[in-house]
Write an enzyme that holds these catalytic residues in place. Structure first.
Site, PDB file in Angstrom:
ATOM      1  N   PRO A   9       0.804  -1.223   0.000  1.00 20.97           N
ATOM      2  CA  PRO A   9       0.000   0.000   0.000  1.00 20.97           C
ATOM      3  C   PRO A   9       0.838   1.275   0.000  1.00 20.97           C
ATOM      4  O   PRO A   9       1.890   1.345   0.621  1.00 20.97           O
ATOM      5  CB  PRO A   9      -0.828  -0.107   1.287  1.00 20.97           C
ATOM      6  N   ASN A  10       0.323   2.234  -0.727  1.00 20.79           N
ATOM      7  CA  ASN A  10       0.863   3.588  -0.842  1.00 20.79           C
ATOM      8  C   ASN A  10       2.170   3.682  -1.624  1.00 20.79           C
ATOM      9  O   ASN A  10       2.666   4.779  -1.855  1.00 20.79           O
ATOM     10  CB  ASN A  10       1.024   4.245   0.536  1.00 20.79           C
ATOM     11  N   ARG A  17       5.591  11.215  -1.813  1.00 19.42           N
ATOM     12  CA  ARG A  17       5.767  10.984  -0.380  1.00 19.42           C
ATOM     13  C   ARG A  17       7.083  11.608   0.091  1.00 19.42           C
ATOM     14  O   ARG A  17       7.889  12.068  -0.712  1.00 19.42           O
ATOM     15  CB  ARG A  17       5.753   9.475  -0.095  1.00 19.42           C
ATOM     16  N   TYR A  22      11.667   7.975   1.437  1.00 22.83           N
ATOM     17  CA  TYR A  22      11.339   7.110   0.305  1.00 22.83           C
ATOM     18  C   TYR A  22      12.089   7.426  -0.980  1.00 22.83           C
ATOM     19  O   TYR A  22      11.951   6.697  -1.957  1.00 22.83           O
ATOM     20  CB  TYR A  22       9.826   7.166   0.047  1.00 22.83           C
ATOM     21  N   ASN A  69       7.849  -5.655  -0.749  1.00 22.09           N
ATOM     22  CA  ASN A  69       7.810  -4.479   0.103  1.00 22.09           C
ATOM     23  C   ASN A  69       6.353  -4.373   0.528  1.00 22.09           C
ATOM     24  O   ASN A  69       5.524  -3.841  -0.198  1.00 22.09           O
ATOM     25  CB  ASN A  69       8.267  -3.225  -0.631  1.00 22.09           C
ATOM     26  N   ALA A  72       3.098  -0.644   4.844  1.00 17.87           N
ATOM     27  CA  ALA A  72       2.505  -0.611   6.180  1.00 17.87           C
ATOM     28  C   ALA A  72       1.993  -1.979   6.631  1.00 17.87           C
ATOM     29  O   ALA A  72       1.904  -2.238   7.836  1.00 17.87           O
ATOM     30  CB  ALA A  72       1.374   0.413   6.223  1.00 17.87           C
ATOM     31  N   HIS A  75       3.758  -4.082   9.334  1.00 21.01           N
ATOM     32  CA  HIS A  75       3.563  -3.815  10.751  1.00 21.01           C
ATOM     33  C   HIS A  75       2.187  -4.229  11.260  1.00 21.01           C
ATOM     34  O   HIS A  75       1.930  -4.134  12.458  1.00 21.01           O
ATOM     35  CB  HIS A  75       3.762  -2.317  11.019  1.00 21.01           C
ATOM     36  N   ASP A  82       1.246 -15.030   7.293  1.00 27.34           N
ATOM     37  CA  ASP A  82       0.864 -16.437   7.189  1.00 27.34           C
ATOM     38  C   ASP A  82       0.955 -16.932   5.745  1.00 27.34           C
ATOM     39  O   ASP A  82       1.365 -18.065   5.496  1.00 27.34           O
ATOM     40  CB  ASP A  82      -0.545 -16.651   7.730  1.00 27.34           C
ATOM     41  N   GLU A  93      12.376  -9.527   1.772  1.00 27.93           N
ATOM     42  CA  GLU A  93      11.635  -8.336   2.184  1.00 27.93           C
ATOM     43  C   GLU A  93      12.500  -7.107   1.933  1.00 27.93           C
ATOM     44  O   GLU A  93      13.709  -7.126   2.196  1.00 27.93           O
ATOM     45  CB  GLU A  93      11.335  -8.460   3.679  1.00 27.93           C
ATOM     46  N   HIS A  95      12.505  -2.599   2.209  1.00 20.74           N
ATOM     47  CA  HIS A  95      11.905  -1.329   2.616  1.00 20.74           C
ATOM     48  C   HIS A  95      12.814  -0.221   2.131  1.00 20.74           C
ATOM     49  O   HIS A  95      14.043  -0.328   2.219  1.00 20.74           O
ATOM     50  CB  HIS A  95      11.741  -1.241   4.135  1.00 20.74           C
ATOM     51  N   LEU A  96      12.223   0.832   1.621  1.00 20.40           N
ATOM     52  CA  LEU A  96      12.998   1.974   1.144  1.00 20.40           C
ATOM     53  C   LEU A  96      13.665   2.707   2.300  1.00 20.40           C
ATOM     54  O   LEU A  96      14.807   3.141   2.198  1.00 20.40           O
ATOM     55  CB  LEU A  96      12.091   2.932   0.368  1.00 20.40           C
ATOM     56  N   SER A  97      12.950   2.838   3.407  1.00 23.01           N
ATOM     57  CA  SER A  97      13.487   3.535   4.572  1.00 23.01           C
ATOM     58  C   SER A  97      13.984   2.515   5.593  1.00 23.01           C
ATOM     59  O   SER A  97      13.753   1.312   5.465  1.00 23.01           O
ATOM     60  CB  SER A  97      12.403   4.416   5.204  1.00 23.01           C
ATOM     61  N   ARG A 102      12.648   4.582  12.705  1.00 20.05           N
ATOM     62  CA  ARG A 102      11.491   5.461  12.529  1.00 20.05           C
ATOM     63  C   ARG A 102      10.545   5.341  13.722  1.00 20.05           C
ATOM     64  O   ARG A 102      10.969   4.964  14.808  1.00 20.05           O
ATOM     65  CB  ARG A 102      10.796   5.128  11.206  1.00 20.05           C
ATOM     66  N   ARG A 106       6.566   1.237  13.553  1.00 19.61           N
ATOM     67  CA  ARG A 106       7.217   0.664  12.373  1.00 19.61           C
ATOM     68  C   ARG A 106       8.274  -0.374  12.746  1.00 19.61           C
ATOM     69  O   ARG A 106       8.749  -1.109  11.888  1.00 19.61           O
ATOM     70  CB  ARG A 106       7.838   1.758  11.517  1.00 19.61           C
TER      71      ARG A 106
END
Length: 141
Positions: A9-10, A17, A22, A69, A72, A75, A82, A93, A95-97, A102, A106
């Site tokens: 998402p997002n 953003r 990001y 990725n 959100a 978290h 699952d 996995e 993540h950009l950040s 953070r 997160r």
């Protein structure tokens, strides 16, 4: 070899953003950068803001490995966790950040223990590191 790149998402809002977290690339920029960096790899790119759509895609993918990725959902989603747990492919996995530097919420990561590796905090380079990791792992089989 076919690798699924799954964006949660997002991530479709990249470029709008916070660039400090990001980066400046859009999602299309990142996908093109991945494809151009690894031209011999067949990629399937997928993005959804909907948890169930991500799960459906993961369950139905015919790829050899997965880069995810989860945004959100990292978290919050035990359902995605699952799902990933049942998939017997190399899963990475990204993540950009740096999610561990953070906000406190997160730092909760429901999927880290069901993936083979995690790359974070290097913006689009996190994706490049993930694909490189998969290619190195697959060449060892």
């Amino acid at each position: 070899m076919k690798i699924a790149i799954v964006h949660g998402p997002n991530l479709n809002m990249l470029g709008k953003r916070d660039v400090n977290h990001y980066g400046m690339m859009t999602l299309d920029d990142i996908n093109c950068h991945i494809q151009n960096t690894f031209p011999k790899v067949d990629f399937e790119f997928f993005q959804s803001n909907h948890e169930g759509a991500i799960i459906d895609f993961l369950q139905e993918t015919a790829c050899d490995a997965i880069v995810i990725n989860a945004g959100a959902y990292t978290h919050t989603s035990i359902a995605i966790r699952d799902c990933l747990e049942t998939i017997k492919l190399i899963k990475v996995e990204v993540h950009l950040s740096n999610i561990y530097e953070r906000e406190a919420f997160r730092k909760i990561n429901y999927i880290k223990d069901v993936v083979n590796q995690t790359f974070f905090g290097k913006k689009e380079q996190s994706y490049m590191d993930a694909v490189t990791y998969i290619l190195e792992k697959m060449s060892n089989f």
